[in-house]
Structure formats: structure tokens, C-alpha cells
Design an enzyme around this catalytic site. Structure first.
Site, PDB file in Angstrom:
ATOM      1  N   ASN A 175       0.884  -1.172   0.000  1.00  0.00           N
ATOM      2  CA  ASN A 175       0.000   0.000   0.000  1.00  0.00           C
ATOM      3  C   ASN A 175       0.919   1.218   0.000  1.00  0.00           C
ATOM      4  O   ASN A 175       1.523   1.550   1.022  1.00  0.00           O
ATOM      5  CB  ASN A 175      -0.880  -0.041   1.258  1.00  0.00           C
ATOM      6  CG  ASN A 175      -1.856   1.120   1.308  1.00  0.00           C
ATOM      7  OD1 ASN A 175      -1.830   2.007   0.442  1.00  0.00           O
ATOM      8  ND2 ASN A 175      -2.702   1.126   2.314  1.00  0.00           N
ATOM      9  N   ARG A 222      -2.616  -2.234  -3.328  1.00  0.00           N
ATOM     10  CA  ARG A 222      -3.851  -1.488  -3.120  1.00  0.00           C
ATOM     11  C   ARG A 222      -3.817  -0.285  -4.059  1.00  0.00           C
ATOM     12  O   ARG A 222      -2.865   0.504  -4.027  1.00  0.00           O
ATOM     13  CB  ARG A 222      -3.935  -1.013  -1.678  1.00  0.00           C
ATOM     14  CG  ARG A 222      -5.148  -0.157  -1.465  1.00  0.00           C
ATOM     15  CD  ARG A 222      -5.182   0.448  -0.102  1.00  0.00           C
ATOM     16  NE  ARG A 222      -6.383   1.257   0.021  1.00  0.00           N
ATOM     17  CZ  ARG A 222      -6.448   2.388   0.688  1.00  0.00           C
ATOM     18  NH1 ARG A 222      -5.390   2.861   1.307  1.00  0.00           N
ATOM     19  NH2 ARG A 222      -7.570   3.048   0.752  1.00  0.00           N
ATOM     20  N   HIS A 258     -13.327   1.998   0.079  1.00  0.00           N
ATOM     21  CA  HIS A 258     -13.300   0.920   1.093  1.00  0.00           C
ATOM     22  C   HIS A 258     -13.883  -0.383   0.520  1.00  0.00           C
ATOM     23  O   HIS A 258     -14.321  -1.256   1.281  1.00  0.00           O
ATOM     24  CB  HIS A 258     -14.134   1.282   2.346  1.00  0.00           C
ATOM     25  CG  HIS A 258     -13.550   2.352   3.210  1.00  0.00           C
ATOM     26  ND1 HIS A 258     -14.350   3.245   3.894  1.00  0.00           N
ATOM     27  CD2 HIS A 258     -12.278   2.667   3.522  1.00  0.00           C
ATOM     28  CE1 HIS A 258     -13.597   4.066   4.593  1.00  0.00           C
ATOM     29  NE2 HIS A 258     -12.317   3.736   4.375  1.00  0.00           N
ATOM     30  N   ARG A 277     -12.862  14.326   8.406  1.00  0.00           N
ATOM     31  CA  ARG A 277     -13.672  14.764   7.257  1.00  0.00           C
ATOM     32  C   ARG A 277     -15.111  15.011   7.706  1.00  0.00           C
ATOM     33  O   ARG A 277     -15.665  14.251   8.485  1.00  0.00           O
ATOM     34  CB  ARG A 277     -13.683  13.703   6.157  1.00  0.00           C
ATOM     35  CG  ARG A 277     -12.336  13.442   5.536  1.00  0.00           C
ATOM     36  CD  ARG A 277     -12.510  12.505   4.331  1.00  0.00           C
ATOM     37  NE  ARG A 277     -11.240  11.906   3.969  1.00  0.00           N
ATOM     38  CZ  ARG A 277     -11.065  10.602   3.808  1.00  0.00           C
ATOM     39  NH1 ARG A 277     -12.052   9.754   3.964  1.00  0.00           N
ATOM     40  NH2 ARG A 277      -9.882  10.142   3.474  1.00  0.00           N
ATOM     41  N   GLU A 318      -8.057  -6.087   5.042  1.00  0.00           N
ATOM     42  CA  GLU A 318      -7.872  -5.726   3.631  1.00  0.00           C
ATOM     43  C   GLU A 318      -6.629  -6.393   3.045  1.00  0.00           C
ATOM     44  O   GLU A 318      -6.609  -6.771   1.874  1.00  0.00           O
ATOM     45  CB  GLU A 318      -7.795  -4.203   3.493  1.00  0.00           C
ATOM     46  CG  GLU A 318      -9.139  -3.552   3.751  1.00  0.00           C
ATOM     47  CD  GLU A 318      -9.066  -2.071   4.033  1.00  0.00           C
ATOM     48  OE1 GLU A 318      -9.306  -1.299   3.103  1.00  0.00           O
ATOM     49  OE2 GLU A 318      -8.776  -1.681   5.192  1.00  0.00           O
TER      50      GLU A 318
END
Ligand code: ADP
Length: 394
Positions: free
Chosen positions: A16, A90, A179, A240, A381
């Protein structure tokens, strides 16, 4: 470097790559226990470090000014005795080009580059990771696993914004969702726990960590999700805002003279739990503070849970029936308090948690009289990317 033709290829590398960081995990080709973890941070800077965890030991090395290439090379040196079968990356944005993971070739690289306008901070960094890995392991198959791909099954009524259609035609402005790897993984795990086949399972999955999104999954396929063109849309997150009035930007610009870029940065990095509480984006800190009477921490938690419940209710419109609501992510897996406060807003749907099971973070946390079962399913993940890599390279 070893290649797939080497005998005994026994593991998969999952990468990643961020603009100044590189996360790596080595997983066995069979089994789920991570064999090695590497995290290179502040790459290119004087205080760059590499943290490697292997065999229960953690080593932190200073790698001043190291590039992504040097960091990956240094991490790979710790892999002695392990032979990779493939590398999974990823990749944040696959646009409409990728509906599934893809074996990387030059055409895939070009397509990821074409999607970079949709994720200018992420896709170029992901490409750096792919190029670096290709140069270190020439000939080893590599796979791109997209955050957006799982949501490419959204129907038009769920992915279109109600703006002039030409923006979709010319610029591909639409809801993509993110996601996806996590929502997909926990949906498969939930189906297994429920004793059903994934393609017969309808769920709402709530990935709530620093970033947060919900997903409606009908018969194993994503049919709606809360994130949009970018990961800014939808739920309240760590920093956020999630959904705001689209006229807010103009209002703030007129009232404060802030530039558009400043407003966007504020909504992304100074809002959410952090902005509301004025204290932290970390749910543990906020829970402790709220218990000790910090009113704005309590307000941030209330807004967070209410908005999560409201979106969960909204996602139900995408389903014909529902087998379970699934909590995952750092908050979803670990905070009984947030799950309980969210579920309390959903009592009208017949959702009720069992306090003891919820506090124990059991897999099934709903009470026996709950009309909809509620599950806690830890996400993974890296494992999902490793599985996708093995599937496409075998
Ligand atoms: P990311 O989205 O960056 O992967 P995570 O999924 O790790 O983040 O989630 C991070 C969030 O999970 C933080 O807000 C953290 O406070 C929260 N979290 C982790 N453990 C707990 C816990 N025991 N109780 C409450 N919140 C927790």
C-alpha cells in the site's frame, strides 16, 4: 530477486504505497498469519524511518532521504527464506475502467494513470509502488486491487448525482465509493458466519475507522454506498465532514474570503470528529473526554452516531431484505459504546443489541428479539488483497 519460476514460492507481498509512505505485508500463500510487516514513513525526508515486524520482534531503522525504491529494497531484505508468488497492490481509484482486480501489465498501468484525475493524491503514489516493485521483482506477477471496484455494481439510480448529465459524460462525475476491499471482505466473512452463500446474502456493512463508509450489499453485490466521487462524501469521519450543504463553499468564501482549496482542505482535514470536538479525531480520546464531562467531545460522538444511523437507514432503501448489519473498522470493531448509540437510533427497524455480547465484542451482538441480526466482523484488507493476488496469479 526470486521469480515465480523459483521453486517453493510460498508467500504473497501486499503493498500500500502513499506519497511519502510505503506499507508492506507478507502473507503466506496458505494461511492467514502475517509473516512480516514493514512501514516506511516520511520517505524522501531527513527523518525517514523503516519499521519492520517479524517473528514477534520490531526493529526501527533510520533511512534518511530514502526513496520508495530504497525502502522497499530494505524491507525485502528482511524477507530472507520467503519466496513471493506474486505482489498485490492497493490502488485507490479504478474509475469505471476496473470492475474487479487486475493482473498488472502496461495497459493496466496506463488505465490507472487515466484515473489519476479522480484521485490525484493516491493513484500516482500507488503507481510509484507498482513501478518500484516491478523494478525489484522483474517477471513476478503483480495485481492491482481497487478500492472502487466492488462498487462498480451500483445501479445508475445510486451512482448518478442530480446535476447536468454532461458532467458524467465528459468528466465521469458520479458516485464511485471506496473501502470496497473491506466491504467485500467483511461481506464474505459475514455470509460465512450466517451459514449462507455470499451471492444469497444481503447486508449493510459499516466500515468505521478514521475514514468511514457504509455499503448496501444485495445478493453479494454492492448496490449503494455513502462515499462518492471522492472519499469526502457521506458519514462523519475522523477529520472529514462528510455530507454538507453544497452551498456551504460559496457561503464560506463570501463570508471569510477563504479560497476554494482552503475550504476543501478544512472539510477534509480539520472537520469531522476533530472539528466538532476541537480536541481529537481519535474516538478513544473522545470517549474518555466525554465520560469526563467534555461537552464538545460528547457532541461530536452524538453527531457521529446519529449520522451513521441515518445513513444506515437510508442504505436500507437499496435492499429487498436484510440478513445483518455488520460493524467493522477500528471503531466498528472496538467501540461497544458507538455501536450501542448507533443501534439505539435504529430501534424503529427492530434493531436491538445485547449489552453483554456487545461489550464482549462478540461476533453476534444483537439480542434474540432483534429483527435484524448485528455482527462485528474484523476487516482484513491485506488478506483480501493477498487472496485476490493468488486468485489472479495461480
Ligand atoms: P484507518 O481508517 O486509518 O484504518 P482504523 O480502522 O484503525 O483507522 O480506526 C481508527 C479509529 O478507531 C480511531 O478513531 C480509534 O480511536 C478507533 N479505535 C480503535 N480502538 C478503539 C477502541 N478500543 N475504542 C474506541 N475506538 C477505537
Amino acid at each position: 530477486m526470486q521469480t515465480p519460476s523459483s521453486t517453493g514460492a510460498d508467500c504473497v507481498i501486499v503493498i500500500n504505497c502513499g506519497s511519502s509512505s510505503l506499507k508492506l505485508a507478507v502473507l503466506p500463500a496458505e494461511g492467514e498469519t502475517v509473516l512480516l510487516k514493514g512501514l516506511a514513513e516520511r520517505l524522501g525526508g531527513p527523518d525517514a524511518t523503516l519499521t519492520v515486524e517479524k517473528d514477534g520482534e520490531t526493529t526501527v531503522t533510520s533511512i534518511p532521504s530514502a526513496s520508495h525504491h530504497e525502502a522497499l529494497q530494505a524491507t525485502v531484505r528482511s524477507m530472507d527464506g520467503l519466496t513471493p508468488r506474486g505482489i498485490g497492490h492497493r490502488v485507490v481509484h479504478g474509475g469505471e475502467e476496473f470492475t474487479a482486480s487486475a493482473l498488472i501489465d502496461d495497459g493496466v498501468m496506463e488505465a490507472v494513470e487515466r484515473c489519476a484525475s479522480l484521485a490525484p493524491l493516491h493513484n500516482p503514489a500507488n503507481l510509484t509502488g507498482i513501478r518500484t516493485a516491478r523494478s525489484l521483482f522483474p517477471g513476478l506477477p503483480q495485481v492491482a486491487v481497487f478500492d472502487t471496484a466492488f462498487h462498480q455494481t451500483l445501479p445508475p439510480k445510486a451512482f448518478h448525482y442530480a446535476i447536468p448529465h454532461s458532467y458524467y459524460e465528459d468528466l465521469k462525475v458520479r458516485r464511485y465509493g471506496f473501502h470496497g476491499t473491506s466491504h467485500h471482505y467483511v461481506s464474505l466473512e459475514a455470509a460465512r458466519m450466517l451459514g449462507k452463500r455470499a451471492e444469497e446474502t444481503s447486508l449493510i456493512t459499516l466500515h468505521i475507522g478514521n475514514g468511514c463508509s457504509g455499503c448496501a450489499i444485495r445478493d453479494g453485490r454492492s448496490v449503494d454506498t455513502t462515499m462518492g466521487l471522492t472519499p469526502s462524501e457521506g458519514l462523519v469521519m475522523g477529520t472529514r465532514s462528510g455530507d454538507v450543504d453544497p452551498a456551504l463553499h460559496q457561503f464560506l468564501q463570501d463570508q471569510t474570503g477563504m479560497r476554494l482549496g482552503e475550504i476543501t482542505a478544512m472539510l477534509n482535514s480539520r472537520s469531522g470528529l476533530l472539528g466538532l470536538s476541537g480536541l481529537s479525531n481519535d474516538m478513544r480520546t473522545l470517549s474518555d473526554a466525554a465520560r469526563n464531562g467534555h461537552q464538545r467531545a460528547a457532541l461530536a460522538i452524538e453527531v457521529f452516531c446519529y449520522r451513521l444511523a441515518k445513513s444506515t437507514a437510508g442504505l436500507m432503501a437499496a435492499l429487498e431484505r436484510i440478513d445483518a448489519v455488520v460493524f467493522t473498522g477500528g471503531i466498528g470493531e472496538n467501540s461497544a459504546e458507538i455501536r450501542a448509540a448507533t443501534a439505539a437510533h435504529l430501534a424503529i427497524f427492530g434493531i436491538h443489541l445485547d449489552d453483554a455480547k456487545n461489550s464482549a465484542h462478540a461476533n453476534l451482538i444483537s439480542s434474540t428479539n432483534s429483527r435484524i441480526p448485528c455482527l462485528v466482523v474484523p476487516t482484513n484488507e491485506e488478506l483480501m488483497i493477498a487472496r485476490e493476488t493468488l486468485r489472479l496469479t495461480s
